[in-house]
Design an enzyme around this catalytic site. Structure first.
Site, PDB file in Angstrom:
ATOM      1  N   ASP A  47      17.024 -30.899  25.024  1.00 18.52           N
ATOM      2  CA  ASP A  47      15.795 -30.238  24.555  1.00 18.52           C
ATOM      3  C   ASP A  47      14.704 -31.239  24.176  1.00 18.52           C
ATOM      4  O   ASP A  47      13.567 -30.848  23.885  1.00 18.52           O
ATOM      5  CB  ASP A  47      16.105 -29.330  23.356  1.00 18.52           C
ATOM      6  CG  ASP A  47      16.913 -28.111  23.772  1.00 18.52           C
ATOM      7  OD1 ASP A  47      16.905 -27.775  24.970  1.00 18.52           O
ATOM      8  OD2 ASP A  47      17.551 -27.494  22.898  1.00 18.52           O
ATOM      9  N   SER A  71      19.980 -23.945  16.833  1.00 10.07           N
ATOM     10  CA  SER A  71      21.314 -23.614  17.367  1.00 10.07           C
ATOM     11  C   SER A  71      22.271 -23.218  16.253  1.00 10.07           C
ATOM     12  O   SER A  71      23.036 -22.262  16.371  1.00 10.07           O
ATOM     13  CB  SER A  71      21.907 -24.828  18.093  1.00 10.07           C
ATOM     14  OG  SER A  71      21.174 -25.117  19.238  1.00 10.07           O
ATOM     15  N   SER A 124      26.796 -26.917  29.452  1.00 10.18           N
ATOM     16  CA  SER A 124      26.056 -25.904  28.698  1.00 10.18           C
ATOM     17  C   SER A 124      26.828 -25.451  27.466  1.00 10.18           C
ATOM     18  O   SER A 124      27.909 -24.860  27.576  1.00 10.18           O
ATOM     19  CB  SER A 124      25.754 -24.695  29.588  1.00 10.18           C
ATOM     20  OG  SER A 124      25.354 -23.604  28.777  1.00 10.18           O
ATOM     21  N   GLN A 141      25.793 -23.138  25.554  1.00 10.72           N
ATOM     22  CA  GLN A 141      25.691 -21.678  25.474  1.00 10.72           C
ATOM     23  C   GLN A 141      26.848 -21.023  26.219  1.00 10.72           C
ATOM     24  O   GLN A 141      27.447 -20.064  25.739  1.00 10.72           O
ATOM     25  CB  GLN A 141      24.352 -21.209  26.036  1.00 10.72           C
ATOM     26  CG  GLN A 141      23.182 -21.663  25.181  1.00 10.72           C
ATOM     27  CD  GLN A 141      21.823 -21.273  25.750  1.00 10.72           C
ATOM     28  OE1 GLN A 141      21.735 -20.746  26.858  1.00 10.72           O
ATOM     29  NE2 GLN A 141      20.777 -21.546  25.002  1.00 10.72           N
ATOM     30  N   ARG A 144      16.260 -16.122  33.698  1.00  5.36           N
ATOM     31  CA  ARG A 144      17.245 -17.188  33.440  1.00  5.36           C
ATOM     32  C   ARG A 144      18.635 -16.820  33.968  1.00  5.36           C
ATOM     33  O   ARG A 144      19.079 -15.681  33.841  1.00  5.36           O
ATOM     34  CB  ARG A 144      17.256 -17.514  31.950  1.00  5.36           C
ATOM     35  CG  ARG A 144      15.864 -18.007  31.553  1.00  5.36           C
ATOM     36  CD  ARG A 144      15.811 -18.563  30.200  1.00  5.36           C
ATOM     37  NE  ARG A 144      16.569 -19.774  30.079  1.00  5.36           N
ATOM     38  CZ  ARG A 144      16.799 -20.377  28.919  1.00  5.36           C
ATOM     39  NH1 ARG A 144      16.343 -19.848  27.807  1.00  5.36           N
ATOM     40  NH2 ARG A 144      17.483 -21.497  28.879  1.00  5.36           N
TER      41      ARG A 144
HETATM   42  C1  S3P Z   1      21.668 -24.379  23.043  1.00  6.19           C
HETATM   43  C2  S3P Z   1      22.150 -25.043  24.132  1.00  6.19           C
HETATM   44  C3  S3P Z   1      21.274 -25.663  25.140  1.00  6.19           C
HETATM   45  C4  S3P Z   1      19.869 -25.884  24.611  1.00  6.19           C
HETATM   46  C5  S3P Z   1      19.343 -24.655  23.908  1.00  6.19           C
HETATM   47  C6  S3P Z   1      20.234 -24.290  22.746  1.00  6.19           C
HETATM   48  C7  S3P Z   1      22.626 -23.749  22.114  1.00  6.19           C
HETATM   49  O1  S3P Z   1      21.192 -24.808  26.252  1.00  6.19           O
HETATM   50  O2  S3P Z   1      19.010 -26.254  25.651  1.00  6.19           O
HETATM   51  O3  S3P Z   1      18.032 -24.877  23.430  1.00  6.19           O
HETATM   52  O4  S3P Z   1      22.222 -23.373  21.000  1.00  6.19           O
HETATM   53  O5  S3P Z   1      23.805 -23.639  22.476  1.00  6.19           O
HETATM   54  P1  S3P Z   1      22.268 -24.831  27.445  1.00  6.19           P
HETATM   55  O6  S3P Z   1      23.555 -24.334  26.941  1.00  6.19           O
HETATM   56  O7  S3P Z   1      21.686 -23.913  28.492  1.00  6.19           O
HETATM   57  O8  S3P Z   1      22.317 -26.252  27.911  1.00  6.19           O
END
Ligand code: S3P
Length: 450
Positions: free
Chosen positions: A336, A15, A173, A175, A129
């Site tokens: 994760d 990340s 989330s 992300q 997704r």
């Molecule tokens: C991540 C956020 C998580 C995680 C992914 C990496 C990130 O996803 O599962 O492996 O780097 O922001 P989500 O935002 O969908 O929860």
């Protein structure tokens, strides 16, 4: 019986590596990134920015004894020549982001504010997704973004004049949060985000590091439009999500003793340590920010070099586990790690219930199903429900021919289960491990003894 012994250095956090490339690319100045994770996902982000005119090179760091020498003998530093907030160029072709949801969702935030249009594509997993979670808030900010039935490929017609929003994110989330924050850099006014549960805050920390006016308090986060200024040199902490496979391996294989060096200990990511300890694992954490890890003291005196992230060493001794219930706010702190936690639960006495994990169904693959299917095949007693799993531990686990469903975390979790199983385990389609941890097998071989 196999056991795990030794000391390992973890590759950079996935990340944080993504964010380092993204922010360095749109910053003023040159950034040298140490311990960057050269995995397929992060390289998808690198290639996307290269296609948009950012010069990104890799160079071997001068060899040093001790930590850096061992951690990076084969590694290179990434050098990113930032083009500033408005310096990206329209790519000649659609940007192909492979398996990487982080690349697609975070890039969507940046691209919403550009003055060109671009198409974002992915592999067959990424194409399934859900993207509505970012399309909705970005549209509210004025972005022109479309996906076929709300799935990739996405077409983003970047435009000037995005506007700030106040937005409550309906799913936990990081992300989605990060996509909005990045679009907030290009928006007029102050963008305010509220989360329903605290998710990883690497974007917030790194934006601060790059001089952005961002404020965080509890579940709220506010950002003002701002240019970014490179801190010149940063080092990515080791990935706790990768460490988790070895931590569980060392816990469930009797006689094991493992030291994991230089691991990221951000509290939004350390749920796995808290849960395993509650199950009875013997895990000690040493961090320069606090001698013994505790929720209260770990986040002090953070170094800008480490991306304002706490780091430390983790020591694991084999121990007997007991089943517990895991649910609610801790889930985003170990989202994760649930696949490897399900493996741990198979070797814990009694029942483990993991609730509130519907999000696992929309990861690279449906991870509730991929794990339940394979662990059942190995002899585990698992009940698969819509949003939870119930595992009755200490059943006889036998080696089998398994299927990773082309998901890296499923493949690595099953590899650890295979170490403890009776007989040989074969995992089909395990090439996908290079999505997040290309050196996984090599590192494991170095520490597994028969
Ligand atoms: C991540 C956020 C998580 C995680 C992914 C990496 C990130 O996803 O599962 O492996 O780097 O922001 P989500 O935002 O969908 O929860």
């Amino acid at each position: 019986m196999k056991k795990i012994k030794g000391e390992i250095f973890l590759p950079g956090d996935k990340s944080i590596s993504h964010r380092a490339v993204i922010l360095s690319s749109i910053a003023e100045g040159i950034t040298e990134i140490e311990n960057f994770l050269f995995c397929e996902d992060c390289l998808a982000t690198v290639n996307a920015f290269r296609q948009m005119g950012v010069k990104i090179t890799a160079k071997r760091p001068p060899s040093r004894a001790g930590e850096a020498g061992r951690a990076q003998s084969a590694e290179r530093n990434l050098i990113v020549y930032g083009r500033g907030l408005r310096g990206l160029k329209k790519p000649a072709r659609p940007l192909y982001l492979g398996n990487s949801g982080t690349s697609m969702r975070l890039l969507a935030g940046v691209l919403s504010g550009q003055n060109f249009s671009v198409r974002l594509k992915g592999d067959s997993s990424l194409t399934k997704r859900p993207m509505q979670r970012i399309i909705r808030p970005l549209k509210l900010m004025g972005a022109d973004i479309k996906g076929k039935d709300k799935y990739p490929p996405l077409t983003i017609k970047g435009k000037k004049g995005l506007k700030a929003i106040r937005y409550k994110i309906p799913v936990a989330s990081a992300q989605v949060k990060s996509a909005i924050l990045l679009a907030g850099l290009y928006s007029e006014g102050e963008t305010e985000i509220t989360e329903i549960a605290k998710t990883r805050d690497h974007s917030e920390r790194m934006l601060k590091l790059f001089g952005v006016d961002i404020k965080t308090k509890g579940l709220k986060c506010k950002i003002k439009p701002s240019s970014l200024s490179s801190p010149a040199k940063i080092k990515i902490p080791g990935d706790i999500s990768s460490a988790a496979f070895f931590i569980v391996g060392a816990t469930i294989l009797p006689g094991s003793y493992l030291v994991l060096k230089n691991v990221g200990l951000n509290l939004t990511r350390t749920g796995i340590i808290d849960v395993l300890r509650k199950m009875g694992a013997d895990i000690t954490v040493h961090s320069p920010q606090s001698t013994v890890y505790s929720q209260k003291t770990v986040n002090c005196q953070l170094s800008t070099v480490n991306c304002l992230e706490p780091v430390g060493d983790i020591i694991v001794k084999a121990s007997r586990l007991k089943g517990i219930e895991i649910k609610g706010r801790i889930i985003p702190r170990l989202i994760d790690e649930i696949p490897i936690l399900m493996v741990a639960a198979c070797f814990a006495k009694g029942e483990t219930r993991i609730k509130d994990i519907a999000e696992l169904r929309v990861k690279e693959v449906d991870r509730i199903h991929s794990l339940c299917y394979n662990l059942k095949k190995m002899g585990a007693e698992i009940e698969e429900k819509k949003r939870e799993v119930i595992i009755k531990g200490l059943k006889k686990i036998k080696g089998e021919r398994l299927d990773s469903f082309s998901d890296h975390r499923t493949a690595m979790a099953l590899t650890i289960a295979g170490l403890k199983a009776e007989g040989k385990t074969i995992i089909e389609n395990s090439d996908c491990i290079k999505t997040s941890f290309p050196d996984f097998r090599k590192k494991l071989k170095e520490i597994v003894f028969v």
